[in-house]
Design an enzyme around this catalytic site. Structure first.
Site, PDB file in Angstrom:
ATOM      1  N   ASP A   1       0.297  -0.902  -0.538  1.00 29.89           N
ATOM      2  CA  ASP A   1      -0.034  -0.136   0.329  1.00 29.89           C
ATOM      3  C   ASP A   1       0.431   1.436  -0.041  1.00 29.89           C
ATOM      4  O   ASP A   1       1.568   1.742   1.003  1.00 29.89           O
ATOM      5  CB  ASP A   1      -0.680   0.579   1.565  1.00 29.89           C
ATOM      6  CG  ASP A   1      -2.264   0.686   1.580  1.00 29.89           C
ATOM      7  OD1 ASP A   1      -2.562   1.646   0.503  1.00 29.89           O
ATOM      8  OD2 ASP A   1      -2.047   2.126   1.576  1.00 29.89           O
TER       9      ASP A   1
ATOM     10  N   HIS B   1      -7.480   9.075  -2.341  1.00 30.54           N
ATOM     11  CA  HIS B   1      -7.026   9.607  -0.938  1.00 30.54           C
ATOM     12  C   HIS B   1      -7.984  10.111   0.279  1.00 30.54           C
ATOM     13  O   HIS B   1      -7.570   9.519   1.368  1.00 30.54           O
ATOM     14  CB  HIS B   1      -6.415   9.854  -1.026  1.00 30.54           C
ATOM     15  CG  HIS B   1      -4.843   9.705   0.131  1.00 30.54           C
ATOM     16  ND1 HIS B   1      -3.394   9.466  -0.140  1.00 30.54           N
ATOM     17  CD2 HIS B   1      -4.942   9.182   1.310  1.00 30.54           C
ATOM     18  CE1 HIS B   1      -3.160   9.162   1.086  1.00 30.54           C
ATOM     19  NE2 HIS B   1      -3.883   9.267   1.921  1.00 30.54           N
TER      20      HIS B   1
ATOM     21  N   TYR C   1       2.512   9.984   0.032  1.00 26.12           N
ATOM     22  CA  TYR C   1       3.863   9.116   1.113  1.00 26.12           C
ATOM     23  C   TYR C   1       4.908   9.502   0.414  1.00 26.12           C
ATOM     24  O   TYR C   1       6.216   9.060   1.533  1.00 26.12           O
ATOM     25  CB  TYR C   1       3.377   7.648   1.785  1.00 26.12           C
ATOM     26  CG  TYR C   1       2.119   7.118   2.068  1.00 26.12           C
ATOM     27  CD1 TYR C   1       0.589   8.158   2.669  1.00 26.12           C
ATOM     28  CD2 TYR C   1       1.281   6.050   1.674  1.00 26.12           C
ATOM     29  CE1 TYR C   1      -0.338   8.147   2.972  1.00 26.12           C
ATOM     30  CE2 TYR C   1       0.364   5.735   2.173  1.00 26.12           C
ATOM     31  CZ  TYR C   1      -0.302   6.585   2.815  1.00 26.12           C
ATOM     32  OH  TYR C   1      -2.014   6.303   3.203  1.00 26.12           O
TER      33      TYR C   1
ATOM     34  N   LYS D   1      -2.735   5.855  -4.383  1.00 29.09           N
ATOM     35  CA  LYS D   1      -3.843   6.843  -4.190  1.00 29.09           C
ATOM     36  C   LYS D   1      -3.212   8.006  -4.853  1.00 29.09           C
ATOM     37  O   LYS D   1      -2.618   8.428  -4.610  1.00 29.09           O
ATOM     38  CB  LYS D   1      -3.772   6.909  -2.526  1.00 29.09           C
ATOM     39  CG  LYS D   1      -3.997   5.785  -2.101  1.00 29.09           C
ATOM     40  CD  LYS D   1      -4.508   6.097  -0.486  1.00 29.09           C
ATOM     41  CE  LYS D   1      -3.723   4.442   0.526  1.00 29.09           C
ATOM     42  NZ  LYS D   1      -2.527   4.739   0.588  1.00 29.09           N
TER      43      LYS D   1
END
Ligand code: NAP
Length: 316
Positions: A50, A118, A55, A85
């Site tokens: 993930d 997201h 990120y 995302k």
């Protein structure tokens, strides 16, 4: 390492391994640390990863996949299930395909397995530092954004599409306009935030819930230690000879949902997979159901306590 159980998703041929490895770390890990942790995770048996544009872990994940192929840890990219995302700065009809292509480039992949929205908001401009100004947050144009997500599927950029941090109310809006219904809703879910109503809603609509922060995101900026410090979980763990983390993850799994847990520690990432050869008793499940409930990861703590954000946090 035995193959992890898989979940069949509504609009996606490949089953999704029920446990994935999260790649959002606090404090943010450097690229080499992230890449090394992902390679260790592949060795330990993880096949579901993930990530998210936000990120900063798409690039090291891409590098880790390339290296795992070179090392022969996996024979083909198809053995992996990759979720990423759409960041909220690109949550606009015409920016979604380019954003998805940007993620594919970061990941060095031809396709993503699952592409999620997201957050249920749009951020104006490219916002990377949090919290954001009130004026930078707008409601999501659900119809336009979902059309953009569906276009990603039609172009073969992703196999499946879904959402993250969506309430029942927001999911209703997506379902009302969708040609391809969302396959996944990734939300916070753990013994201290059990999400019963959302779980029932998603089950009825054929939407798979993936639990994020299943350990309460302990020791991070966005989570707390209520799961890891729970006396109820500690007592069960002691009785069973398991760790508190394993009891929490097993409980999440027994709720019939999938999960993504993050550990960059070799021993803990292995430990987190060891939840399939035992189960919780009725009595233990009952005790866990009595744990006081409070949302841990609020959008307000991430984006700022603006009216629109507080409204979203209040929705179930
Ligand atoms: P989490 O997985 O609940 O907890 C991670 C924390 O627990 C880390 O500090 C980790 O440290 C520690 N940990 C892991 N295994 C442990 C064990 N067996 N014993 C003790 N401590 C342990 O929290 P999370 O990272 O927030 O959630 C997981 C993933 O979900 C993220 O990485 C991200 O991919 C995703 N996520 C998505 C959203 C979203 O908005 N969609 C939001 C949050 C998270 P070590 O690494 O040192 O082990």
């Amino acid at each position: 390492m035995a193959k992890l159980p898989g979940v069949t998703l509504s609009s996606c041929e490949k089953p999704m391994p029920v446990i994935g490895m999260g790649t959002c770390s606090f404090p943010p890990a450097d690229l080499e640390t992230t890449k090394t942790a992902i390679i260790e995770a592949i060795k330990a048996g993880y096949r579901h990863f993930d990530t998210a544009f936000a990120y900063g872990s798409e690039k090291p994940l891409g590098e880790a996949i390339a290296e795992a192929l070179t090392l022969g840890l996996i024979m083909s990219r198809d053995e992996l299930f990759i979720t990423t995302k759409l960041w909220s700065s690109y949550a606009e009809r015409d920016q979604i395909v380019p954003a998805c292509k940007m993620s594919l480039q970061n990941l060095q992949l031809d396709y993503i397995d699952m592409y999620l929205i997201h957050l249920p908001v749009r951020l104006t401009g490219t916002v990377f530092s949090m919290p954001v100004e009130k004026d930078a947050i707008e409601p999501l144009d659900v119809k336009g954004v979902w059309e953009g997500m569906e276009e990603c599927v039609k172009l073969g950029l992703t196999k499946g599409i879904g959402v993250s941090n969506f309430s029942c109310k927001k999911l209703e809006k997506v379902l009302a306009v969708a040609t391809i219904p969302p396959a996944v809703n990734q939300v916070e879910l753990n013994p201290t935030w059990q999400q019963k109503e959302l779980r029932e809603f998603c089950k009825a609509k054929g939407i798979e819930i993936t639990a994020f922060s299943p350990l309460g995101a302990n020791n991070t900026k966005w989570g707390d230690n209520r799961v890891m410090d729970s006396d109820v979980l500690a007592e069960i763990a002691k009785f069973r000879g398991k760790t508190v983390a394993q009891v929490a993850l097993r409980w999440v799994y027994e709720q019939g949902v999938s999960l993504v847990a993050k550990s960059y520690n070799k021993e803990r990432m292995k430990q987190n997979l060891q939840i399939f050869d035992w189960s919780l008793s009725e009595e233990e499940l009952e005790k866990i159901s009595q744990i006081p409930q409070r949302k841990g990861v609020t959008l307000a703590s991430i984006l700022g306590p603006h009216d629109l954000v507080l409204e979203l946090d209040a929705e179930v």
